[in-house]
Write a protein that holds these residues in place. Sequence first.
Motif, PDB file in Angstrom:
ATOM      1  N   ALA A 235       0.827  -1.206   0.000  1.00  0.00           N
ATOM      2  CA  ALA A 235       0.000   0.000   0.000  1.00  0.00           C
ATOM      3  C   ALA A 235       0.858   1.252   0.000  1.00  0.00           C
ATOM      4  O   ALA A 235       0.554   2.238  -0.677  1.00  0.00           O
ATOM      5  CB  ALA A 235      -0.928  -0.013   1.217  1.00  0.00           C
ATOM      6  N   ARG A 236       1.942   1.207   0.745  1.00  0.00           N
ATOM      7  CA  ARG A 236       2.864   2.342   0.756  1.00  0.00           C
ATOM      8  C   ARG A 236       3.431   2.558  -0.647  1.00  0.00           C
ATOM      9  O   ARG A 236       3.555   3.690  -1.117  1.00  0.00           O
ATOM     10  CB  ARG A 236       3.982   2.086   1.765  1.00  0.00           C
TER      11      ARG A 236
ATOM     12  N   LYS B 122      -8.622   0.339  10.558  1.00  0.00           N
ATOM     13  CA  LYS B 122      -7.385  -0.351  10.915  1.00  0.00           C
ATOM     14  C   LYS B 122      -6.378  -0.198   9.774  1.00  0.00           C
ATOM     15  O   LYS B 122      -6.741  -0.247   8.593  1.00  0.00           O
ATOM     16  CB  LYS B 122      -7.639  -1.831  11.179  1.00  0.00           C
ATOM     17  N   LEU B 123      -5.117  -0.045  10.146  1.00  0.00           N
ATOM     18  CA  LEU B 123      -4.087   0.203   9.142  1.00  0.00           C
ATOM     19  C   LEU B 123      -4.023  -0.913   8.106  1.00  0.00           C
ATOM     20  O   LEU B 123      -3.926  -0.654   6.904  1.00  0.00           O
ATOM     21  CB  LEU B 123      -2.726   0.377   9.828  1.00  0.00           C
TER      22      LEU B 123
ATOM     23  N   GLU C  53      -5.181  -3.066   2.647  1.00  0.00           N
ATOM     24  CA  GLU C  53      -5.808  -4.064   1.790  1.00  0.00           C
ATOM     25  C   GLU C  53      -6.723  -3.399   0.761  1.00  0.00           C
ATOM     26  O   GLU C  53      -6.734  -3.792  -0.421  1.00  0.00           O
ATOM     27  CB  GLU C  53      -6.604  -5.047   2.634  1.00  0.00           C
ATOM     28  N   GLU C  54      -7.480  -2.390   1.198  1.00  0.00           N
ATOM     29  CA  GLU C  54      -8.391  -1.708   0.268  1.00  0.00           C
ATOM     30  C   GLU C  54      -7.619  -0.946  -0.797  1.00  0.00           C
ATOM     31  O   GLU C  54      -8.021  -0.901  -1.968  1.00  0.00           O
ATOM     32  CB  GLU C  54      -9.312  -0.770   1.039  1.00  0.00           C
TER      33      GLU C  54
ATOM     34  N   LEU D 235     -12.552   1.958  -4.408  1.00  0.00           N
ATOM     35  CA  LEU D 235     -12.144   2.451  -3.102  1.00  0.00           C
ATOM     36  C   LEU D 235     -13.272   3.325  -2.554  1.00  0.00           C
ATOM     37  O   LEU D 235     -13.771   4.207  -3.261  1.00  0.00           O
ATOM     38  CB  LEU D 235     -10.865   3.278  -3.231  1.00  0.00           C
ATOM     39  N   PRO D 236     -13.728   3.082  -1.335  1.00  0.00           N
ATOM     40  CA  PRO D 236     -14.816   3.886  -0.762  1.00  0.00           C
ATOM     41  C   PRO D 236     -14.536   5.377  -0.898  1.00  0.00           C
ATOM     42  O   PRO D 236     -13.400   5.826  -0.732  1.00  0.00           O
ATOM     43  CB  PRO D 236     -14.843   3.448   0.711  1.00  0.00           C
TER      44      PRO D 236
END
Length: 218
Positions: A153-154, A182-183, A188-189, A199-200
């Motif tokens: 994700a980073r 949560k991180l 994950e998203e 993505l929301p």
Amino acid sequence: MTRPAGTRTVVVVSGEIDIDTEQAVRRALRPALARSPGGLDLDLAGVGFCDCAGLNVLLSLRRIALSDGKTLGVRAVSAAVGRLFALTDTSSLFRHAPGPTPADGVVDARRHHSPTTHDLMEENGVSDEAEELRVEVGQLKRAMLTRPVIDLARGVLMASFALSPEDAWSVLVDVSQRTNTKLHQLAEELVDSVNGAPLPEQLQQRISMSVAEISRPA
């Protein structure tokens, strides 16, 4: 930089502790721990970035120290390390506990319970060390399970917004805190969104705001 403090050794660590530097940090700290009779006290105030790989190094060294009858403590942290400890609930494993020689700045990672709590734990056959090990194993497992997706994700944020590793981590932490996510779930998203999963909108907006804030000239 290292310096003696009574029976312990203070080690000042600076720079970044991540998947690229974890082995170098481990190689530097292991000999220092072996040479110190009482253990190590780490000064991490100069660490600009620390991810789950860095946490794994600290937990591993702490386990080695305890097995040798020593302790691994942390006497100072940077904002980045403080956030990581807060997110993983591991600060108590390295907390600064005043000892009989405060002038030496000794850090004792062992938990200190009131006599009543200690007696209850002993009556139930659970020692302080066993309780610490149970907590440590749980934290280490969580760190190991979530590290790959968090690192991915980073990387997504770095590639998408031309961010540095430290800024990408700061965005992840900021969005996690402000959206109460949560991180590892946020990570994950983000990774799933690269593969086409939507993505929301709340996360999209918060990520955009966080990136804009961190990219704004000082």
